[in-house]
Every structure is written in structure tokens, then in C-alpha cells.
Motif scaffolding. Structure first.
Motif, mmCIF file in Angstrom:
data_model
loop_
_atom_site.group_PDB
_atom_site.id
_atom_site.type_symbol
_atom_site.label_atom_id
_atom_site.label_comp_id
_atom_site.label_asym_id
_atom_site.label_seq_id
_atom_site.Cartn_x
_atom_site.Cartn_y
_atom_site.Cartn_z
ATOM 1 N N ALA A 80 0.815 -1.220 0.000
ATOM 2 C CA ALA A 80 0.000 0.000 0.000
ATOM 3 C C ALA A 80 0.845 1.265 0.000
ATOM 4 O O ALA A 80 0.400 2.311 -0.470
ATOM 5 N N ASP A 81 2.073 1.182 0.510
ATOM 6 C CA ASP A 81 2.951 2.361 0.558
ATOM 7 C C ASP A 81 3.881 2.444 -0.660
ATOM 8 O O ASP A 81 4.925 3.066 -0.609
ATOM 9 N N TYR A 82 3.478 1.785 -1.761
ATOM 10 C CA TYR A 82 4.193 1.822 -3.045
ATOM 11 C C TYR A 82 5.577 1.189 -2.981
ATOM 12 O O TYR A 82 6.466 1.512 -3.755
#
Length: 186
Positions: A80-82
Motif C-alpha cells: 500500500a505504501d508503493y
């Protein structure tokens, strides 16, 4: 497919392009138009579900049982945090919570067929959800908590269906014999 707009997800596909480039009706309208043109059939309804809602729904029904057809090792599963992380799962029967089911459905690193295997994995997850929803206690629990479920989903789902239409569709879907469903990956 939990990552595509026309079949339930939100990802970096037609939906993002339609949203980003100001297509009339946004990404969902562009995805509907694209599928209609490609298949030559009208698409009356769509649902665009984000990943959190997918995970929550699988957890809400107590997880799903999936027979994983082959070992998977994905050294670059997106977070989700790339960033990325390693995702692996062995061949065989697994009980999956929402997070694991989403990873299994989204991974692109498979034995040989990449996105085709990914699409098959997504179909396995959807079939497992449908089978779980056939269990009377699961269905009753969902109906009993319908207002809460609808409230949570309303923030996570974009659709052109009314609540009544969604309930009717869910009841019809439960009656469909999954052995008679023909699917293809395009």
C-alpha cells in the motif's frame, strides 16, 4: 477481479485513465464502454470496489478455502505504501483471510502464464466467496448486519446499482450453479 473496475476493483487500468483524463463518467464509464465494444454486449451495471472493502468482506464471511493450483513466489508484490514485499504460498488447500485472498488474487508472478494465471486466481477467489455465501449461517449473519455492511461498503464501492438491485443480484447469484459458468480470459 478484485483489481479491475468492470469486475469489482480499483487499480491502474482503464478506470485510472478515465478518472485521470476526465473521461465523461470517469474511469468506470470508460471501462464499461471498452468492455461493451470488445464483447459486443451491453453492460448495464458496474461495481468498483477498493482493496480494503474486498479484504473486509472476505474477513466478514470468515475467510475462504482455496485449492492453490501451484506454488507461487512473488518477490515484488506491491504494498500500500508503493513498496514491494515477498509473497509466497504453496500448492494445496489454504484457508485465506481477506489479506491473503487479495494477495493471491493480485500476484502477477506465477509459473508460466502471468496475467492469465492471475485471472484464474481471481476466478478461484470469487468462486470461493460464492461458495462461502451459500452457507446459511454466513448468509444470515450478513443479512443481520446488512445496515453496517452497507454503510461500510458505501464508502468503498462505486456502482450505478441501487441497494435493492444489489440485494436482488446477490440472491440470484447464490442460485447460479458454478459448474455451469463458462469463463474466459481475454
Amino acid at each position: 477481479d478484485p483489481s479491475r473496475a468492470t469486475s469489482g476493483g480499483q487499480g491502474h487500468d482503464q478506470t485510472m485513465g478515465g478518472d485521470a483524463y476526465g473521461y465523461p463518467g470517469g474511469g468506470s464509464a470508460l471501462a464499461v464502454k471498452t468492455v461493451e465494444q470488445m464483447l459486443g454486449v451491453p453492460i448495464h451495471f458496474y461495481a468498483r470496489v477498493n482493496f480494503t472493502a474486498f479484504e473486509d468482506m472476505v474477513d466478514r464471511i470468515g475467510g475462504v478455502d482455496i485449492d492453490v493450483p501451484y506454488d507461487i513466489y512473488d518477490p515484488k508484490y506491491p504494498t500500500a505504501d508503493y513498496r514491494t514485499e515477498v509473497f509466497s504460498i504453496t500448492q494445496g488447500m489454504h484457508h485465506m483471510d481477506g489479506e491473503l485472498a487479495l494477495k493471491f488474487a493480485r500476484t502477477r508472478y506465477t509459473l508460466e502464464n502471468g496475467d492469465f494465471d492471475r485471472a484464474r486466481n481471481q476466478q478461484l477467489v470469487l468462486k470461493a466467496v460464492k461458495e462461502k455465501l451459500k452457507e446459511p449461517q454466513v448468509l444470515l449473519a450478513l443479512f443481520a448486519s446488512a445496515p453496517e455492511v452497507i454503510a461500510k461498503l458505501s464508502a468503498s464501492v462505486k456502482t450505478n446499482m441501487s441497494v435493492d438491485q444489489m440485494q436482488q443480484l446477490a440472491l440470484v447469484a447464490l442460485k447460479v450453479d458454478t459448474n455451469r459458468i463458462k469463463s474466459a480470459v481475454l
